[in-house]
Design a protein around this motif. Sequence first.
Motif, PDB file in Angstrom:
ATOM      1  N   ARG A   1       0.672  -0.999  -0.351  1.00 49.14           N
ATOM      2  CA  ARG A   1       0.013  -0.189  -0.001  1.00 49.14           C
ATOM      3  C   ARG A   1       0.830   1.587   0.408  1.00 49.14           C
ATOM      4  O   ARG A   1       0.810   2.514  -0.800  1.00 49.14           O
ATOM      5  N   MET A   2       1.655   1.157   0.594  1.00 46.48           N
ATOM      6  CA  MET A   2       2.929   2.925   0.379  1.00 46.48           C
ATOM      7  C   MET A   2       3.605   2.656   0.093  1.00 46.48           C
ATOM      8  O   MET A   2       3.534   3.806  -1.251  1.00 46.48           O
ATOM      9  N   VAL A   3       3.694   1.552  -1.147  1.00 45.14           N
ATOM     10  CA  VAL A   3       4.245   1.297  -3.038  1.00 45.14           C
ATOM     11  C   VAL A   3       3.917   2.218  -3.397  1.00 45.14           C
ATOM     12  O   VAL A   3       3.534   2.996  -3.782  1.00 45.14           O
ATOM     13  N   VAL A   4       2.335   1.799  -2.967  1.00 47.02           N
ATOM     14  CA  VAL A   4       1.207   1.565  -4.697  1.00 47.02           C
ATOM     15  C   VAL A   4       1.052   3.090  -4.105  1.00 47.02           C
ATOM     16  O   VAL A   4       0.432   4.181  -5.489  1.00 47.02           O
ATOM     17  N   GLN A   5       0.438   4.218  -3.316  1.00 47.89           N
ATOM     18  CA  GLN A   5      -0.219   5.457  -2.707  1.00 47.89           C
ATOM     19  C   GLN A   5       1.524   6.339  -3.311  1.00 47.89           C
ATOM     20  O   GLN A   5       1.310   7.199  -3.932  1.00 47.89           O
ATOM     21  N   THR A   6       2.139   5.846  -2.374  1.00 55.62           N
ATOM     22  CA  THR A   6       3.239   6.601  -3.666  1.00 55.62           C
ATOM     23  C   THR A   6       4.205   6.737  -4.989  1.00 55.62           C
ATOM     24  O   THR A   6       3.515   7.458  -5.521  1.00 55.62           O
ATOM     25  N   CYS A   7       3.790   5.936  -5.488  1.00 63.17           N
ATOM     26  CA  CYS A   7       4.312   6.004  -6.880  1.00 63.17           C
ATOM     27  C   CYS A   7       2.754   6.005  -7.957  1.00 63.17           C
ATOM     28  O   CYS A   7       3.391   7.892  -8.471  1.00 63.17           O
ATOM     29  N   GLU A   8       1.814   5.883  -7.763  1.00 63.34           N
ATOM     30  CA  GLU A   8       0.882   7.229  -8.175  1.00 63.34           C
ATOM     31  C   GLU A   8       0.610   8.743  -7.746  1.00 63.34           C
ATOM     32  O   GLU A   8       0.575   8.899  -8.600  1.00 63.34           O
TER      33      GLU A   8
ATOM     34  N   ALA B   1       5.807  -5.866 -12.743  1.00 61.73           N
ATOM     35  CA  ALA B   1       5.890  -7.496 -12.454  1.00 61.73           C
ATOM     36  C   ALA B   1       4.961  -8.197 -11.516  1.00 61.73           C
ATOM     37  O   ALA B   1       5.055  -9.011 -11.035  1.00 61.73           O
ATOM     38  N   ILE B   2       5.107  -7.594 -10.189  1.00 67.06           N
ATOM     39  CA  ILE B   2       4.470  -7.802  -9.247  1.00 67.06           C
ATOM     40  C   ILE B   2       3.237  -7.953  -9.230  1.00 67.06           C
ATOM     41  O   ILE B   2       2.198  -8.680  -8.681  1.00 67.06           O
ATOM     42  N   THR B   3       2.283  -6.853  -9.138  1.00 63.28           N
ATOM     43  CA  THR B   3       0.741  -6.299  -9.301  1.00 63.28           C
ATOM     44  C   THR B   3       0.235  -6.533 -10.628  1.00 63.28           C
ATOM     45  O   THR B   3      -1.037  -6.753 -11.546  1.00 63.28           O
ATOM     46  N   GLY B   4       1.107  -6.239 -12.499  1.00 63.92           N
ATOM     47  CA  GLY B   4       0.165  -5.695 -13.292  1.00 63.92           C
ATOM     48  C   GLY B   4       0.054  -4.540 -13.714  1.00 63.92           C
ATOM     49  O   GLY B   4      -0.889  -3.924 -14.744  1.00 63.92           O
ATOM     50  N   GLU B   5       0.182  -3.303 -12.303  1.00 69.41           N
ATOM     51  CA  GLU B   5      -0.715  -2.324 -12.357  1.00 69.41           C
ATOM     52  C   GLU B   5      -0.561  -1.655 -13.682  1.00 69.41           C
ATOM     53  O   GLU B   5       1.183  -0.920 -14.195  1.00 69.41           O
ATOM     54  N   PRO B   6      -1.463  -1.452 -15.064  1.00 73.54           N
ATOM     55  CA  PRO B   6      -1.205  -0.481 -16.045  1.00 73.54           C
ATOM     56  C   PRO B   6      -0.429   1.199 -16.010  1.00 73.54           C
ATOM     57  O   PRO B   6       0.685   1.444 -16.929  1.00 73.54           O
TER      58      PRO B   6
ATOM     59  N   ASP C   1      -6.536   9.329 -14.652  1.00 72.36           N
ATOM     60  CA  ASP C   1      -6.347   8.663 -16.671  1.00 72.36           C
ATOM     61  C   ASP C   1      -8.068   9.650 -17.015  1.00 72.36           C
ATOM     62  O   ASP C   1      -8.654   9.186 -16.595  1.00 72.36           O
ATOM     63  N   PRO C   2      -7.040   9.961 -18.270  1.00 74.23           N
ATOM     64  CA  PRO C   2      -8.693  10.563 -18.844  1.00 74.23           C
ATOM     65  C   PRO C   2      -9.632   9.284 -20.142  1.00 74.23           C
ATOM     66  O   PRO C   2      -9.113   8.728 -20.000  1.00 74.23           O
TER      67      PRO C   2
ATOM     68  N   VAL D   1      11.355  -7.247 -19.094  1.00 70.70           N
ATOM     69  CA  VAL D   1       9.978  -7.600 -18.156  1.00 70.70           C
ATOM     70  C   VAL D   1       8.876  -7.128 -19.816  1.00 70.70           C
ATOM     71  O   VAL D   1       8.152  -7.401 -19.429  1.00 70.70           O
ATOM     72  N   PHE D   2       9.564  -6.130 -20.133  1.00 75.11           N
ATOM     73  CA  PHE D   2       8.267  -5.381 -20.698  1.00 75.11           C
ATOM     74  C   PHE D   2       9.095  -5.560 -22.106  1.00 75.11           C
ATOM     75  O   PHE D   2       7.360  -5.674 -23.173  1.00 75.11           O
ATOM     76  N   GLY D   3       9.711  -6.875 -22.575  1.00 78.99           N
ATOM     77  CA  GLY D   3       9.973  -7.060 -23.998  1.00 78.99           C
ATOM     78  C   GLY D   3      10.097  -6.148 -25.055  1.00 78.99           C
ATOM     79  O   GLY D   3       9.508  -6.175 -26.151  1.00 78.99           O
ATOM     80  N   LYS D   4      10.931  -5.517 -24.541  1.00 75.58           N
ATOM     81  CA  LYS D   4      11.913  -3.925 -25.157  1.00 75.58           C
ATOM     82  C   LYS D   4      13.433  -4.247 -25.478  1.00 75.58           C
ATOM     83  O   LYS D   4      13.805  -3.770 -24.915  1.00 75.58           O
ATOM     84  N   PRO D   5      13.488  -5.049 -26.748  1.00 77.08           N
ATOM     85  CA  PRO D   5      15.171  -5.178 -27.080  1.00 77.08           C
ATOM     86  C   PRO D   5      15.981  -3.467 -27.306  1.00 77.08           C
ATOM     87  O   PRO D   5      16.227  -3.898 -27.024  1.00 77.08           O
ATOM     88  N   GLU D   6      14.996  -2.658 -27.212  1.00 75.17           N
ATOM     89  CA  GLU D   6      15.653  -1.301 -27.887  1.00 75.17           C
ATOM     90  C   GLU D   6      16.312  -1.230 -26.077  1.00 75.17           C
ATOM     91  O   GLU D   6      17.311   0.085 -26.152  1.00 75.17           O
ATOM     92  N   TYR D   7      15.336  -1.680 -25.195  1.00 74.67           N
ATOM     93  CA  TYR D   7      15.883  -1.124 -23.904  1.00 74.67           C
ATOM     94  C   TYR D   7      17.515  -1.786 -23.286  1.00 74.67           C
ATOM     95  O   TYR D   7      18.583  -0.525 -22.731  1.00 74.67           O
ATOM     96  N   ILE D   8      17.515  -2.872 -23.995  1.00 75.73           N
ATOM     97  CA  ILE D   8      18.490  -3.517 -23.856  1.00 75.73           C
ATOM     98  C   ILE D   8      20.044  -3.498 -24.477  1.00 75.73           C
ATOM     99  O   ILE D   8      21.158  -2.834 -23.951  1.00 75.73           O
TER     100      ILE D   8
END
Length: 657
Positions: free
Chosen positions: A226-233, A281-286, A367-368, A415-422
């Motif tokens: 909960r502390m993580v989610v509220q802070t990150c949001e 990775a833990i929650t799948g939160e968009p 989110d709009p 994690v996101f399947g983004k080879p350009e990051y690697i």
Amino acid sequence: MTTPVNELGRSTSPYLLQHAGNPVAWREWSEAAFAEARERDVPVFLSVGYSACHWCHVMAHESFEDVATAEYLNEHFVCIKVDREERPDVDAIYMAATVGMTGQGGWPMSVFLTPEAEPFFCGTYFPKDARHGMASFRQVLESLQEAWRSKRDQIDGVGRRVVEQLGARHSAAGGELELDRAAQLLATDFDPVDGGFGGAPKFPPSMVLDFLLRHHRRTGSEDALRMVVQTCERMARGGMYDQLAGGFARYSVDGQWIVPHFEKMLYDNALLLDVYTQWWAITGEPLARRVAEETAEFLRTELRTPEGGFASALDADTEGAEGKYYVWTAAEIYAALPADDAAWVIELCDVTGTFEHGSSVLQLRQDPDDADRWQRVRATLREARTARTYPGRDDKVVAAWNGLAITALVRAGIVFGKPEYIDAATDAAELIRTTHLDPTTARLHRTSRDGVVGTAHGVLEDYAAFAHGCLTLFGVNGNIQWFETAQALLDRVLEQFVADGDYFDTAGDAEQLVWRPQDPTDNASPSGVSLAAEALSLLAGLTGSVRYEAAAEQALSASATIANRAPRFAGRALAVAETLAAGPLEIAIAGRSPELLQVAFTSAPWGTAIVQGAPGLAVPLMDGRSLVADRPAAYVCRKFTCRLPVPEPDALREQLS
């Protein structure tokens, strides 16, 4: 005697180059500068700052560009200018002295030293004219010059006592990190309304969030999550986050994450990219995925250098005004968009004059409803913003901060399947390896600029963060050079940065300063010792080496006292301790399987030692790991004791659950 001249024009530091045109006869930190002070029998004025520092710019404009002030400085002092990001060792020593003598610190840091480099008077910003009870800079200079002439014995005595007290600051550390208690203490300091810890100003608590996510993963604590989610949001939806192009500012001046101090630092964005990736990775939160991907794009588009590294920072100021590039008035939005879109954005982004002169930072509190419309107007506003003067960029490449970015981009890329990051992470790692690192001695240089290596030697955080980045990259591509590079760096850490069981921030063969700094505090960025604990733990997982495992635990113990008393300032150490408390995992993937690799990075706890490569890859964790029915297979292990290999991603996910 020849007239002193400003010598900063040959520096590789953008911050020092900003001062190359000052009438002050600046020197870089060197023995020659102190030798000059001894020869002239004058004190040293040491000014420490960094390129994105707002008040550094203010003091420069007021005092260092003033001819009369410069003439007085040149006559009565030897003046040394230091970039704190280039010489964190020098900064650490004199910041400790400043805090000890004044009760507070900050930049610009203004310290007056004897020719033996002993501090006798410390401060931060001094105004050109006396105000609000503050003496003017000229009054300070004249008082100190008079004291130097008439009270020399007292000044020398103060300097010696300060150095003695610095040397006595260290006390033997030890003990276990109390993880449950740390989480409980953090909960008492948590802001239940706006997230984060404590009051204004609020800094992004990246390492504490990392600890809480790992704690949730190990214990199932919903309070930690909960502390993580509220802070990150709240951070991501406020004005501290650039809603148009991604990337986080250094901190929020208020407690609601609305008005930022607008400078953007590489280390902040690398650490936050890693937090938001782990949250997803833990929650799948968009929201977590969106912010992580936008922050990764910010790194790739706004901080990459032509040589492939990542620049240190973007300035807060443009055209002498803080935040001018980022803020909007309602009139500016109407000028950039059709009227109906402008009215919609003004309401959506809370454009109500939250900053200065009727301007606002853009917020996105929810989110709009029309996501496509938002993306369209967002792109239009971003394009309109390009007509403004872009913030100055400190384009020096710092090994430690690039190491943080390498680790974060590799994880996000998998994690996101983004080879350009690697790819971007690999380019940065190649730059550090080929430009900063002496392959014969494993000595690492801290900075480079335009592909030219700087003179400052790496400190502990450089070795540890880059080694961790190399091991993370090795886990993905199985290229043995990254493993060998990391092992050489960490072997040098154990040889040069550890003495009598204590970890120091500078190498034993580095320049000898008045005090050898060692600071286990995870503050704006992770401490060198907590980074070393994590890198050594990862290396132990790949090698099975008792030596590296013991060294990791020894490094972690340095943070026990502060972690158990003030966990806000030991977030990375606590995160590493969580990994060890869970019984760190090792995952060996024989063969190449993007699907197995993605499951390993997503489903395993952060801190897991992961390697993918051909059977027989020359690293102990891969010994005896073979394909299964000619298919790539994953081996989940603890202390090199492994479960049955699985070739299916779902089976691996189940084992890791």
